[in-house]
Every structure is written in structure tokens, then in C-alpha cells.
Design an enzyme around this catalytic site. Structure first.
Site, PDB file in Angstrom:
ATOM      1  N   ARG A 114       0.849  -1.273  -0.038  1.00 45.97           N
ATOM      2  CA  ARG A 114       0.083   0.018  -0.063  1.00 45.97           C
ATOM      3  C   ARG A 114       1.026   1.189   0.118  1.00 45.97           C
ATOM      4  NH1 ARG A 114      -3.839  -0.051   4.805  1.00 45.97           N
ATOM      5  NH2 ARG A 114      -4.891  -1.680   3.711  1.00 45.97           N
ATOM      6  N   LYS A 117      -6.430   6.926  12.365  1.00 46.05           N
ATOM      7  CA  LYS A 117      -6.945   7.728  11.173  1.00 46.05           C
ATOM      8  C   LYS A 117      -7.293   8.996  11.283  1.00 46.05           C
ATOM      9  CE  LYS A 117      -7.746   3.147   9.214  1.00 46.05           C
ATOM     10  NZ  LYS A 117      -8.686   2.204   8.798  1.00 46.05           N
ATOM     11  N   LYS A 128      -3.996   1.180  14.699  1.00 48.07           N
ATOM     12  CA  LYS A 128      -4.088   2.147  13.582  1.00 48.07           C
ATOM     13  C   LYS A 128      -4.528   3.322  14.198  1.00 48.07           C
ATOM     14  CE  LYS A 128      -6.297  -1.074  11.390  1.00 48.07           C
ATOM     15  NZ  LYS A 128      -7.148  -1.642  10.347  1.00 48.07           N
ATOM     16  N   CYS A 185     -16.607  -8.673   5.611  1.00 49.74           N
ATOM     17  CA  CYS A 185     -16.529  -8.963   7.330  1.00 49.74           C
ATOM     18  C   CYS A 185     -16.742  -7.745   7.806  1.00 49.74           C
ATOM     19  CB  CYS A 185     -15.074  -9.575   7.691  1.00 49.74           C
ATOM     20  SG  CYS A 185     -13.823  -8.475   8.033  1.00 49.74           S
ATOM     21  N   CYS A 198     -15.324  -3.418  -0.198  1.00 44.99           N
ATOM     22  CA  CYS A 198     -13.815  -3.657   0.310  1.00 44.99           C
ATOM     23  C   CYS A 198     -13.318  -4.758  -0.716  1.00 44.99           C
ATOM     24  CB  CYS A 198     -13.884  -4.057   1.872  1.00 44.99           C
ATOM     25  SG  CYS A 198     -14.423  -5.536   2.037  1.00 44.99           S
ATOM     26  N   ARG A 219      -2.081   6.652   9.976  1.00 40.83           N
ATOM     27  CA  ARG A 219      -2.123   6.018   8.303  1.00 40.83           C
ATOM     28  C   ARG A 219      -2.295   7.225   7.449  1.00 40.83           C
ATOM     29  NH1 ARG A 219      -4.021   0.639   8.322  1.00 40.83           N
ATOM     30  NH2 ARG A 219      -3.369  -0.406   9.885  1.00 40.83           N
ATOM     31  N   CYS A 239      -7.815 -10.705   0.835  1.00 39.91           N
ATOM     32  CA  CYS A 239      -8.020 -10.374   2.446  1.00 39.91           C
ATOM     33  C   CYS A 239      -7.899 -11.604   2.953  1.00 39.91           C
ATOM     34  CB  CYS A 239      -9.114  -9.438   2.616  1.00 39.91           C
ATOM     35  SG  CYS A 239      -9.278  -9.004   4.313  1.00 39.91           S
ATOM     36  N   CYS A 290     -14.043  -1.980   6.180  1.00 40.45           N
ATOM     37  CA  CYS A 290     -13.063  -1.117   5.375  1.00 40.45           C
ATOM     38  C   CYS A 290     -13.771  -0.295   4.258  1.00 40.45           C
ATOM     39  CB  CYS A 290     -12.110  -2.027   4.516  1.00 40.45           C
ATOM     40  SG  CYS A 290     -11.068  -3.085   5.817  1.00 40.45           S
TER      41      CYS A 290
HETATM   42 FE1  SRM Z   1      -9.239  -1.985   6.315  1.00 40.30          FE
HETATM   43  C1  SRM Z   1      -7.893  -4.713   7.857  1.00 40.30           C
HETATM   44  C2  SRM Z   1      -8.264  -3.461   3.388  1.00 40.30           C
HETATM   45  C3  SRM Z   1      -9.950   0.838   4.920  1.00 40.30           C
HETATM   46  C4  SRM Z   1     -11.097  -1.094   9.194  1.00 40.30           C
HETATM   47  N1  SRM Z   1      -8.336  -3.677   5.742  1.00 40.30           N
HETATM   48  C5  SRM Z   1      -7.440  -4.537   6.573  1.00 40.30           C
HETATM   49  C6  SRM Z   1      -6.770  -5.717   5.743  1.00 40.30           C
HETATM   50  C7  SRM Z   1      -5.329  -5.030   5.860  1.00 40.30           C
HETATM   51  C8  SRM Z   1      -6.675  -7.315   6.049  1.00 40.30           C
HETATM   52  C9  SRM Z   1      -5.810  -7.622   7.092  1.00 40.30           C
HETATM   53  O1  SRM Z   1      -5.743  -6.972   8.352  1.00 40.30           O
HETATM   54  O2  SRM Z   1      -5.290  -8.620   7.207  1.00 40.30           O
HETATM   55  C10 SRM Z   1      -7.399  -5.529   4.452  1.00 40.30           C
HETATM   56  C11 SRM Z   1      -6.713  -5.767   3.460  1.00 40.30           C
HETATM   57  C12 SRM Z   1      -7.389  -6.277   2.067  1.00 40.30           C
HETATM   58  C13 SRM Z   1      -6.537  -6.536   0.753  1.00 40.30           C
HETATM   59  O3  SRM Z   1      -6.510  -7.854   0.598  1.00 40.30           O
HETATM   60  O4  SRM Z   1      -6.257  -5.604   0.157  1.00 40.30           O
HETATM   61  C14 SRM Z   1      -7.883  -4.286   4.460  1.00 40.30           C
HETATM   62  N2  SRM Z   1      -9.072  -1.273   4.555  1.00 40.30           N
HETATM   63  C15 SRM Z   1      -8.770  -2.154   3.353  1.00 40.30           C
HETATM   64  C16 SRM Z   1      -8.771  -1.370   2.258  1.00 40.30           C
HETATM   65  C17 SRM Z   1      -7.927  -1.542   0.868  1.00 40.30           C
HETATM   66  C18 SRM Z   1     -10.369  -1.495   1.726  1.00 40.30           C
HETATM   67  C19 SRM Z   1     -10.592  -0.965   0.377  1.00 40.30           C
HETATM   68  O5  SRM Z   1     -11.259  -1.830  -0.319  1.00 40.30           O
HETATM   69  O6  SRM Z   1     -10.380   0.146   0.134  1.00 40.30           O
HETATM   70  C20 SRM Z   1      -8.832   0.336   2.669  1.00 40.30           C
HETATM   71  C21 SRM Z   1      -7.396   0.668   2.706  1.00 40.30           C
HETATM   72  C22 SRM Z   1      -7.169   1.933   3.622  1.00 40.30           C
HETATM   73  C23 SRM Z   1      -5.895   2.764   3.519  1.00 40.30           C
HETATM   74  O7  SRM Z   1      -5.412   3.055   1.998  1.00 40.30           O
HETATM   75  O8  SRM Z   1      -5.281   2.825   4.389  1.00 40.30           O
HETATM   76  C24 SRM Z   1      -9.291  -0.110   4.251  1.00 40.30           C
HETATM   77  N3  SRM Z   1     -10.276  -0.546   6.724  1.00 40.30           N
HETATM   78  C25 SRM Z   1     -10.506   0.733   6.175  1.00 40.30           C
HETATM   79  C26 SRM Z   1     -11.372   1.385   6.895  1.00 40.30           C
HETATM   80  C27 SRM Z   1     -11.914   2.847   6.154  1.00 40.30           C
HETATM   81  C28 SRM Z   1     -11.175   4.042   6.412  1.00 40.30           C
HETATM   82  O9  SRM Z   1      -9.958   3.997   6.955  1.00 40.30           O
HETATM   83  O10 SRM Z   1     -11.723   4.887   6.181  1.00 40.30           O
HETATM   84  C29 SRM Z   1     -11.669   0.905   8.056  1.00 40.30           C
HETATM   85  C30 SRM Z   1     -12.766   1.461   8.896  1.00 40.30           C
HETATM   86  C31 SRM Z   1     -12.336   2.355   9.692  1.00 40.30           C
HETATM   87  C32 SRM Z   1     -11.758   2.035  11.033  1.00 40.30           C
HETATM   88  O11 SRM Z   1     -10.576   1.810  10.956  1.00 40.30           O
HETATM   89  O12 SRM Z   1     -12.211   1.814  11.911  1.00 40.30           O
HETATM   90  C33 SRM Z   1     -10.929  -0.356   8.347  1.00 40.30           C
HETATM   91  N4  SRM Z   1      -9.381  -2.773   8.132  1.00 40.30           N
HETATM   92  C34 SRM Z   1     -10.209  -2.314   9.234  1.00 40.30           C
HETATM   93  C35 SRM Z   1     -10.020  -3.330  10.368  1.00 40.30           C
HETATM   94  C36 SRM Z   1     -10.938  -3.059  11.731  1.00 40.30           C
HETATM   95  C37 SRM Z   1     -10.193  -2.059  12.663  1.00 40.30           C
HETATM   96  C38 SRM Z   1     -10.817  -2.111  13.915  1.00 40.30           C
HETATM   97  O13 SRM Z   1     -10.771  -1.257  14.682  1.00 40.30           O
HETATM   98  O14 SRM Z   1     -11.410  -2.956  14.361  1.00 40.30           O
HETATM   99  C39 SRM Z   1      -9.351  -4.198   9.876  1.00 40.30           C
HETATM  100  C40 SRM Z   1      -8.641  -5.449  10.807  1.00 40.30           C
HETATM  101  C41 SRM Z   1      -7.766  -5.110  11.630  1.00 40.30           C
HETATM  102  O15 SRM Z   1      -7.244  -4.057  12.049  1.00 40.30           O
HETATM  103  O16 SRM Z   1      -7.470  -5.996  12.448  1.00 40.30           O
HETATM  104  C42 SRM Z   1      -8.649  -3.951   8.821  1.00 40.30           C
HETATM  105 FE1  SF4 Z   2     -11.077  -7.670   4.466  1.00 36.76          FE
HETATM  106 FE2  SF4 Z   2     -13.131  -7.527   5.954  1.00 36.76          FE
HETATM  107 FE3  SF4 Z   2     -11.568  -5.168   5.373  1.00 36.76          FE
HETATM  108 FE4  SF4 Z   2     -13.194  -6.195   3.734  1.00 36.76          FE
HETATM  109  S1  SF4 Z   2     -13.697  -5.437   5.593  1.00 36.76           S
HETATM  110  S2  SF4 Z   2     -10.999  -5.776   3.377  1.00 36.76           S
HETATM  111  S3  SF4 Z   2     -13.216  -8.384   4.361  1.00 36.76           S
HETATM  112  S4  SF4 Z   2     -11.096  -6.814   6.494  1.00 36.76           S
END
Ligand code: SRM
Ligand code: SF4
Length: 592
Positions: free
Chosen positions: A79, A221, A219, A485, A440, A148, A446, A489
Site C-alpha cells: 500500500r 486515522k 492504527k 467482514c 472492500c 495512516r 484479504c 473497510c
Molecule cells: Fe481495512 C484490515 C483493506 C480501509 C478497518 N483492511 C484490513 C486488511 C489489511 C486485512 C488484514 O488486516 O489482513 C485488508 C486488506 C485487504 C486486501 O487484500 O487488500 C484491508 N482497509 C482495506 C482497504 C484496502 C479497503 C478498500 O477496499 O479500499 C482500505 C485501505 C485504506 C488505506 O489506504 O489505508 C481499508 N479499513 C479501512 C477502513 C476505512 C477507513 O479507514 O476510512 C476501515 C474502517 C475505519 C476504521 O479503521 O475504524 C478499516 N481494516 C479495518 C479493520 C478493523 C479495525 C478495527 O478497529 O477493528 C481491519 C482489521 C484489523 O485492523 O484488525 C482492517
Molecule cells: Fe477484509 Fe473485512 Fe476489510 Fe473487507 S472489511 S477488506 S473482508 S478486513
């Protein structure tokens, strides 16, 4: 720095905390493991690589069945960190070329204005990162327990407020970047290279004045919204800043704290949350205020349970008053009161729009952020052709779309023709439901996905478009978001309508959020098979069409009538004919 907990109990650190602390500022055994003849790395290294912008993954479509050993084919997701989503044409072309050379041939725009490359094998990581670095692109801090990518509205309209918001975005990003030299040592052989700073910075040292050896508990944000423009979903950020303009003058920012989306279906003490108003800050103090908020989370955030480690749980446990007092104690002054601001909208910034400097920008809708070529739509090739020929600026949006900027009026029709020749439809020809939808990544990359999202949403959108069109609702603004899930995201819990992966091919439906990003939605129905999602939403659209108030949006309607009423209507509806002319009958019958 001392480590405290919300209730001042002695801390008991999680395993990841030990890995970070013992890593010598994110080095660990990475050098040795990256050089080893294996296709994956140890658990410790997996955790540390995140801080370098890398996730070890495997293609879940390619896993061999458990009975045959459950073998995985490992690769990495990279990323890149792009504050405000801004890139040059050259930087875009470097991503485009690397996607073909080392990744899976596609580029993925993320919901935080970054690019992701999927499917890079371990042996190609160094060259990929070094090539990006030569183009002044870093992946440092794009993932991991740090601040981030800092997001802001990407529209390149020239006015003093937008200019200052982008400037603050860059300052925050630079100020809160990890300072470790490990990134340079590992990926660029210790040459002085681009480190994410807009201006050259002093030689970096191995100390982390803001983060410390253990970095943050989780993380973190930050998003900046403009007056009236909430394309960044400011209420979902750990820290949200909303620009305040009074009598045409940029006064500063209203500050929100404690937003976040992630939850777990089976843990009731995890939840999505909107940020709370903390106060107002003048532009010259904003970096200091955000830094102090970050340090409160550093010192008091939960380091024993990563499921409760986000800032939102600290703010929730303390209440915003106690949190504000702690921030003010560190600042040495009180925060001013929240200022009145105009209501917000999620602006997509699609189509042709004047920039205010004589040039134009074009917003192109990218379905679920995936820049790829298909037989009918050669998006990747088409964008490359336009970028090579016209050298526009590039901006990625938090709605997973792309803006081509600084285009001369005389070039507009040639750009249109080139895109059309590649089968790229203008945003105006797409349905409102389509352009306001997001999914997402989910499967196959993922590791946390329980169900499909990016690959499943297009068919669901087709079904919803047909239902909406049949009801004359095709121009209605209905935001639809799907995730594989509950981690959230694609920020599903603020959407009008959301489908959240529950188990293989089953989803929880949420309704009643706000397309403006200012209200959380509510669970409506659980464990709905994917092929039943449209059928489950059909009665809600019918009810909306019949009983909405003038100008009322779908999410607002669902919230007003409430899920019990929606469920009762749907139960009745399923016994009724779905013929258009009989909808009124169905509603009257229900209302009686
Ligand atoms: Fe996310 C984890 C993809 C924005 C909440 N996110 C992941 C991971 C890295 C899976 C992992 O931990 O193994 C995913 C990778 C998937 C892949 O194969 O690419 C993933 N997140 C993404 C992206 C690519 C989704 C998308 O379709 O665009 C976004 C990348 C953002 C970036 O460029 O930095 C992405 N993730 C978000 C957002 C939205 C935002 O930030 O505005 C959220 C919700 C907001 C928040 O953080 O509360 C988000 N991602 C999570 C979480 C849950 C965190 C939590 O507080 O519980 C995880 C899991 C974790 O961190 O344990 C996670
Ligand atoms: Fe993966 Fe869940 Fe984030 Fe979708 S919402 S990219 S399934 S961690």
C-alpha cells in the site's frame, strides 16, 4: 514514556506490543528473512512489515483443500501512502507499470486515497519499493500501528480554504510519519531517499519522539473535511477535522475524536462509533492539538487487547469531557467551543468540473476502486493512455474513484474520446446507486474476509438498479456499501444500505445510515444469502417509494420509520403481488 491504562491498572501487553518493542524500531529479523529462500516470513516479521506498507497474504482461490494439505501460495500486498490522494502523472505511471511487472496487473484505489498492489512475491518487494521511492512515493506507515494515510477532500478546486486544508493534510502526514531509518536501510540500501516529507527533512535518527518504541496501540486515522463536503466520512475517523469558514475567511477546524468502524459479529463490546465533538482549533494550533490527541491514545490506549485498542474505545470509556481535559492538560490551554457549520454531503466529484484556474478536472467512477482491463472496459489501458498523452495531475478519492486534474479546456473532448475508445463510460451515464456504492477488497486476497465483497457487489448493484428503476427511484441518492467482514473497510455502518459479510455467502443487512456520513445504520436482517439480498431490499424500496416524505432520502426514511416497522412491512409485502400498480394497495393494506 510511561504506559498507563484507562483504569490505571497495571498493563499486560499483547504479543504484538512485545514484537514492536523488541524490533529495534521496526527492523526485527526483516533483513535476514527477506533474503531467505522462502516465499513467506515469520509471524513477527509479518507484523513489522505492516509498518513498511506490506501485508503478507495468500490467494485464497488458489488454496489447496485441507484434505490435500491446505497449501497456500504466498504473496504480498503493498500500500503506497498518498496524503490527500495526490499524485503526479509520472507517479501514476510508475504504479501502473509496477502493477504489470510485479503485481497482479491491476491497481486498487482504497477508501483512504491510497493505491494497493496485490500479488507481489517476496523476491520482488525490494525492487518494487525502490522503484516507487525513485518516483518519490513511500509506503512507510501506510499500514501498522501508526497514523495512516491522512485523507482530505481531493477535488482540485482552487480556493484558499481547500489549499490550506491540503497544506494541513500534508503537514500532519509529515509530522506523524515514523522517523525510523529501518525503511531506508531495508528497501533502499540506506541511501537518503524520499521519506514522505513534502520538504526535505533533517537526517533521521532512531528515535520516535511522538510514537516511542512501541508505536501506537493500534492504527490511527485522520481525515479533513471541507465546509459542507464530507467525502472523507469525517465522523468515522479517529480524529476528524472539519474546516470552518466564517464570512469567507478560513478560521480553523472543528475537531472530532473517537470515530471508527470495526466491530466483531460475536463480540457485543466491539462497535462502530461516530466521533464526538472535542472543540475548535485555529490553523496554527492544529498540528499541536492532533499530536496531543495521538499521545493521549499512545499513553492510555489499550495495549493488552487489540480488539479494544482503537481510540474510540478510550473515548467511549472516559467520555469526551475527560478526554478533552487530558488533551488540554498536555496543550497547556483550553480548546475553544465547536463552531456552527453547514450540513454535510458526501460529494463524489465526478464528471467534468472547472478548477477555478481556467483548467478542468474529470472525475471517473471506478467500480469498487479496481483499475483493471476487461474485454468491454479497458480502464487500466485507457487511464494510462490519457495520463501519458495529457500528463494530468491525479487524485484518488475516499469513494475509490479517480480525478484527472489540470486539463486544458481545449483537451477535454480528446480526453473524452480516448476514454470512450477504451469503453470507459462517463459518470453521468451510470446509475446513482452505482456511483454511490463501495465494496472492500475481501476475497481472494484479504485474509480476514468471511464473504465476497468487491467481486459480489456489481451483480447486487445490477439487481438494485433494476428494482429502483422499476419504481422510478433511479435518480435517488442511495449509498450502498458491502464488506466481506465486519471490520468495516468500506465504512459500511454510515451507508444508507449496507451488506456486511457474516459467513461464506451470507450477509447482515444494515439500513438507516445517512449518505451524508453523519449517522450510523441499524442491523435489519441477519444471515441473508447473497442471492437473496436484492429480494430482501425490494420491499424496503417499495415502502420508501410509497410512504416517503417529500425530498426524504432512503436512509432517512428507514431511520424515521424504524427497523421494526420496516420488518413488519416486509413481512406483509412478501405475501403481496409485486406488480407496480399494486404497490399502493400493498401499502394501504399494511398501513391499515
Ligand atoms: Fe481495512 C484490515 C483493506 C480501509 C478497518 N483492511 C484490513 C486488511 C489489511 C486485512 C488484514 O488486516 O489482513 C485488508 C486488506 C485487504 C486486501 O487484500 O487488500 C484491508 N482497509 C482495506 C482497504 C484496502 C479497503 C478498500 O477496499 O479500499 C482500505 C485501505 C485504506 C488505506 O489506504 O489505508 C481499508 N479499513 C479501512 C477502513 C476505512 C477507513 O479507514 O476510512 C476501515 C474502517 C475505519 C476504521 O479503521 O475504524 C478499516 N481494516 C479495518 C479493520 C478493523 C479495525 C478495527 O478497529 O477493528 C481491519 C482489521 C484489523 O485492523 O484488525 C482492517
Ligand atoms: Fe477484509 Fe473485512 Fe476489510 Fe473487507 S472489511 S477488506 S473482508 S478486513
Amino acid at each position: 514514556m510511561s504506559q498507563k491504562t484507562a483504569n490505571d491498572a497495571p498493563p499486560k501487553f499483547s504479543k504484538v506490543e512485545t514484537i514492536k518493542e523488541q524490533s529495534n524500531f521496526l527492523r526485527g529479523n526483516l533483513r535476514e528473512e527477506l533474503a531467505a529462500p522462502t516465499d513467506n516470513v515469520s509471524e513477527e516479521s509479518k507484523q513489522l512489515l505492516k509498518f513498511h506498507g506490506l501485508y503478507e497474504q495468500d490467494d485464497r482461490d488458489q488454496r489447496t483443500p485441507r484434505a490435500q494439505g491446505g497449501g497456500k501460495i504466498y504473496s504480498f500486498m503493498l500500500r503506497t501512502r498518498l496524503p490527500g490522494g495526490v499524485l503526479t502523472a509520472e507517479q501514476y505511471l510508475v504504479h501502473d507499470e509496477l502493477a504489470d511487472r510485479f503485481a497482479n496487473g491491476t491497481l486498487r484505489i482504497t477508501t483512504r486515497e491510497c493505491f494497493q498492489l496485490h500479488g507481489i512475491i517476496k523476491g520482488d518487494l525490494k525492487e518494487t519499493i525502490a522503484t516507487l521511492n525513485q518516483a518519490l512515493i513511500t509506503s512507510l506507515g501506510a499500514c501498522g500501528d501508526v497514523v495512516r494515510n491522512v485523507v482530505c477532500c481531493p477535488a482540485p478546486i482552487h480556493d484558499h480554504v481547500r489549499d490550506q486544508v491540503l497544506a494541513v493534510t500534508r503537514q500532519l502526514s509529515q509530522h506523524l510519519l515514523p522517523r525510523t531509518r529501518a525503511y531506508h536501510e531495508l528497501w533502499i540500501d540506506n541511501e537518503k531517499v524520499y521519506d514522505g516529507a513534502a520538504e526535505p527533512v533533517a537526517e533521521q535518527a532512531d528515535e520516535e519522539p511522538i510514537y516511542g518504541k512501541r508505536y501506537l496501540p493500534r492504527k490511527f486515522k485522520i481525515g479533513l473535511a471541507l465546509p459542507g463536503d464530507n467525502c472523507v466520512d469525517v465522523y468515522t475517523q479517529d480524529v476528524g477535522l472539519i474546516a470552518v469558514v466564517e464570512d469567507g475567511s478560513f478560521e480553523g477546524f472543528n475537531v472530532l475524536v473517537g470515530g471508527g468502524m470495526g466491530m466483531n459479529h460475536t463480540k457485543a463490546d466491539t462497535f462502530p462509533r461516530l466521533g464526538d465533538p472535542l472543540g475548535f482549533v485555529r490553523p496554527e494550533h492544529v498540528i499541536d492539538v492532533v499530536e496531543k490527541i495521538v499521545t493521549v491514545q499512545r499513553d492510555y490506549g489499550n495495549r493488552s487487547d487489540r480488539k479494544h485498542a482503537r481510540l474510540k474505545y478510550l473515548v467511549d470509556a472516559w467520555g469526551v469531557e475527560r478526554f478533552r481535559s487530558e488533551v488540554e492538560a498536555r496543550l497547556g490551554y483550553s480548546l475553544a467551543a465547536w463552531r456552527p457549520i453547514p450540513s454535510l454531503e458526501n460529494e463524489l466529484h465526478l464528471g467534468w468540473q472547472p478548477q477555478g484556474d481556467g483548467n478542468w478536472f474529470l472525475g471517473i467512477s471506478v467500480e469498487n476502486g479496481r483499475i483493471a482491463d476487461t474485454d468491454s472496459r479497458r480502464l487500466k489501458q485507457g487511464l494510462r493512455a490519457v495520463v501519458q498523452r495529457f500528463q494530468p495531475g491525479i487524485r484518488l478519492t475516499p469513494n475509490q474513484d479517480i480525478l484527472l486534474t489540470d486539463i486544458k479546456p481545449a483537451d477535454r473532448s480528446a480526453v473524452d474520446e480516448l476514454l470512450q475508445a477504451h469503453g470507459i463510460a462517463p459518470a453521468e451515464s451510470l446509475s446513482t446507486i452505482q456511483i454511490y456504492s463501495m465494496a472492500c477488497v475481501a476475497l481472494p486476497t484479504c485474509g480476514l474476509a468471511l464473504a465476497e465483497a468487491e467481486r459480489a457487489l456489481p451483480a447486487v448493484i445490477d439487481g438494485l438498479e433494476a428494482e429502483a428503476a422499476a419504481l422510478g427511484l433511479d435518480r435517488e441518492l442511495i449509498s450502498v456499501r458491502m464488506t466481506g467482514c465486519p471490520n468495516g473497510c468500506a465504512r459500511p455502518y454510515v451507508a444508507d444500505l449496507a451488506f456486511v459479510g457474516r459467513s461464506a455467502d451470507q450477509y447482515m443487512i444494515f439500513v438507516g445510515g445517512s449518505s451524508r456520513g453523519t449517522r450510523l445504520n441499524t442491523p435489519y436482517k441477519d444471515l441473508v444469502p447473497r442471492d437473496q439480498l436484492v429480494a430482501e431490499v425490494r420491499p424496503l424500496l417499495h415502502y420508501f417509494q410509497t410512504a416517503r416524505q417529500p425530498g426524504e432520502r432512503f436512509g432517512d426514511f428507514c431511520q424515521r420509520v424504524g427497523v421494526d416497522d420496516l420488518r413488519a412491512y416486509a413481512a406483509h409485502f412478501h405475501d403481496q403481488p409485486t406488480n407496480q400498480e399494486e404497490i399502493g394497495y400493498a401499502y394501504r393494506n399494511f398501513a391499515a
